[in-house]
Design a protein around this motif. Structure first.
Motif, PDB file in Angstrom:
ATOM      1  N   ASP A 131      62.502  15.768  13.549  1.00 32.21           N
ATOM      2  CA  ASP A 131      61.869  15.475  12.258  1.00 32.21           C
ATOM      3  C   ASP A 131      62.561  14.329  11.520  1.00 32.21           C
ATOM      4  O   ASP A 131      62.777  14.395  10.307  1.00 32.21           O
ATOM      5  N   GLY A 132      62.963  13.295  12.253  1.00 35.65           N
ATOM      6  CA  GLY A 132      63.573  12.119  11.638  1.00 35.65           C
ATOM      7  C   GLY A 132      65.032  12.288  11.255  1.00 35.65           C
ATOM      8  O   GLY A 132      65.633  11.409  10.653  1.00 35.65           O
ATOM      9  N   ARG A 133      65.612  13.444  11.597  1.00 38.09           N
ATOM     10  CA  ARG A 133      67.029  13.696  11.278  1.00 38.09           C
ATOM     11  C   ARG A 133      67.849  13.736  12.556  1.00 38.09           C
ATOM     12  O   ARG A 133      67.404  14.275  13.564  1.00 38.09           O
ATOM     13  N   LEU A 134      69.044  13.193  12.491  1.00 36.64           N
ATOM     14  CA  LEU A 134      69.959  13.247  13.625  1.00 36.64           C
ATOM     15  C   LEU A 134      70.626  14.616  13.655  1.00 36.64           C
ATOM     16  O   LEU A 134      71.211  15.043  12.659  1.00 36.64           O
ATOM     17  N   ARG A 169      74.878  -0.311  13.504  1.00 36.47           N
ATOM     18  CA  ARG A 169      74.389  -1.236  14.536  1.00 36.47           C
ATOM     19  C   ARG A 169      72.984  -0.897  15.017  1.00 36.47           C
ATOM     20  O   ARG A 169      72.405  -1.640  15.804  1.00 36.47           O
ATOM     21  N   GLY A 170      72.483   0.256  14.632  1.00 35.35           N
ATOM     22  CA  GLY A 170      71.164   0.681  15.101  1.00 35.35           C
ATOM     23  C   GLY A 170      71.204   1.197  16.531  1.00 35.35           C
ATOM     24  O   GLY A 170      70.176   1.314  17.189  1.00 35.35           O
ATOM     25  N   ALA A 171      72.405   1.499  17.022  1.00 32.23           N
ATOM     26  CA  ALA A 171      72.553   1.954  18.406  1.00 32.23           C
ATOM     27  C   ALA A 171      71.881   3.301  18.643  1.00 32.23           C
ATOM     28  O   ALA A 171      71.325   3.538  19.718  1.00 32.23           O
ATOM     29  N   LEU A 172      71.925   4.189  17.655  1.00 35.63           N
ATOM     30  CA  LEU A 172      71.294   5.499  17.829  1.00 35.63           C
ATOM     31  C   LEU A 172      69.777   5.368  17.910  1.00 35.63           C
ATOM     32  O   LEU A 172      69.147   6.006  18.752  1.00 35.63           O
ATOM     33  N   SER A 173      69.201   4.535  17.045  1.00 39.22           N
ATOM     34  CA  SER A 173      67.747   4.332  17.080  1.00 39.22           C
ATOM     35  C   SER A 173      67.316   3.784  18.433  1.00 39.22           C
ATOM     36  O   SER A 173      66.323   4.232  19.010  1.00 39.22           O
ATOM     37  N   LEU A 201      66.829   6.671  10.252  1.00 40.12           N
ATOM     38  CA  LEU A 201      67.138   8.049  10.611  1.00 40.12           C
ATOM     39  C   LEU A 201      68.081   8.645   9.573  1.00 40.12           C
ATOM     40  O   LEU A 201      68.960   7.964   9.068  1.00 40.12           O
ATOM     41  N   ASP A 202      67.899   9.925   9.279  1.00 43.03           N
ATOM     42  CA  ASP A 202      68.763  10.621   8.327  1.00 43.03           C
ATOM     43  C   ASP A 202      69.996  11.140   9.062  1.00 43.03           C
ATOM     44  O   ASP A 202      69.906  12.084   9.855  1.00 43.03           O
ATOM     45  N   GLU A 213      76.631  13.738   9.643  1.00 47.26           N
ATOM     46  CA  GLU A 213      77.864  13.367   8.945  1.00 47.26           C
ATOM     47  C   GLU A 213      78.554  14.602   8.372  1.00 47.26           C
ATOM     48  O   GLU A 213      79.772  14.736   8.467  1.00 47.26           O
ATOM     49  N   ASN A 214      77.776  15.515   7.805  1.00 48.32           N
ATOM     50  CA  ASN A 214      78.343  16.763   7.275  1.00 48.32           C
ATOM     51  C   ASN A 214      78.998  17.574   8.384  1.00 48.32           C
ATOM     52  O   ASN A 214      80.080  18.136   8.201  1.00 48.32           O
ATOM     53  N   ARG A 215      78.367  17.623   9.515  1.00 47.24           N
ATOM     54  CA  ARG A 215      78.897  18.372  10.666  1.00 47.24           C
ATOM     55  C   ARG A 215      80.219  17.767  11.138  1.00 47.24           C
ATOM     56  O   ARG A 215      81.175  18.488  11.427  1.00 47.24           O
ATOM     57  N   LEU A 216      80.291  16.431  11.195  1.00 49.94           N
ATOM     58  CA  LEU A 216      81.519  15.774  11.628  1.00 49.94           C
ATOM     59  C   LEU A 216      82.651  15.996  10.625  1.00 49.94           C
ATOM     60  O   LEU A 216      83.799  16.195  11.013  1.00 49.94           O
TER      61      LEU A 216
END
Length: 85
Positions: A26-29, A57-61, A70-71, A76-79
Motif C-alpha cells: 500500500d505504498g509503504r516500505l 537515491r531512489g534505489a528502493l523504488s 514511498l512512505d 525508519e521507526n523499525r530501524l
C-alpha cells in the motif's frame, strides 16, 4: 552456505542473514524480517545510513519497480527500535 544478496544502498554483498528485506505494501516500505512476504523485495543493511542512502537515491523504488514517493516512516521507526536495543 547462506545465500548472498546486495544492499541496494551501498552495493556491498552480504549473506542474506545480515541484510534486511524490504517490500512495498500500500505504498509503504515494510520490513520483511523473515524474508517470506510475497512480491518483489529489496535488500538493505539494517542501518539508518543505508536506509537514507537507498531512499535519497531512489534505489528502493528502482529495486522494487514502483513509481512515486514511498512512505519510509514505518521502516525508519523499525530501524530506530532495532538500534535502541
Amino acid at each position: 552456505m547462506d545465500a548472498v544478496r546486495t544492499c541496494v544502498a551501498c552495493r556491498k554483498r552480504e549473506a542474506r542473514t545480515v541484510l534486511l528485506r524490504i517490500v512495498v505494501r500500500d505504498g509503504r516500505l515494510i520490513p520483511d524480517d523473515r524474508a517470506v512476504l510475497p512480491g518483489r523485495g529489496a535488500w538493505v543493511h539494517p542501518t539508518a545510513r543505508c536506509l537514507e542512502l537507498a531512499v535519497s537515491r531512489g534505489a528502493l523504488s528502482r529495486a522494487l519497480k514502483v513509481s512515486g514517493k514511498l512512505d519510509a516512516g514505518p521502516l525508519e521507526n523499525r530501524l530506530k527500535t532495532l538500534m535502541d536495543n
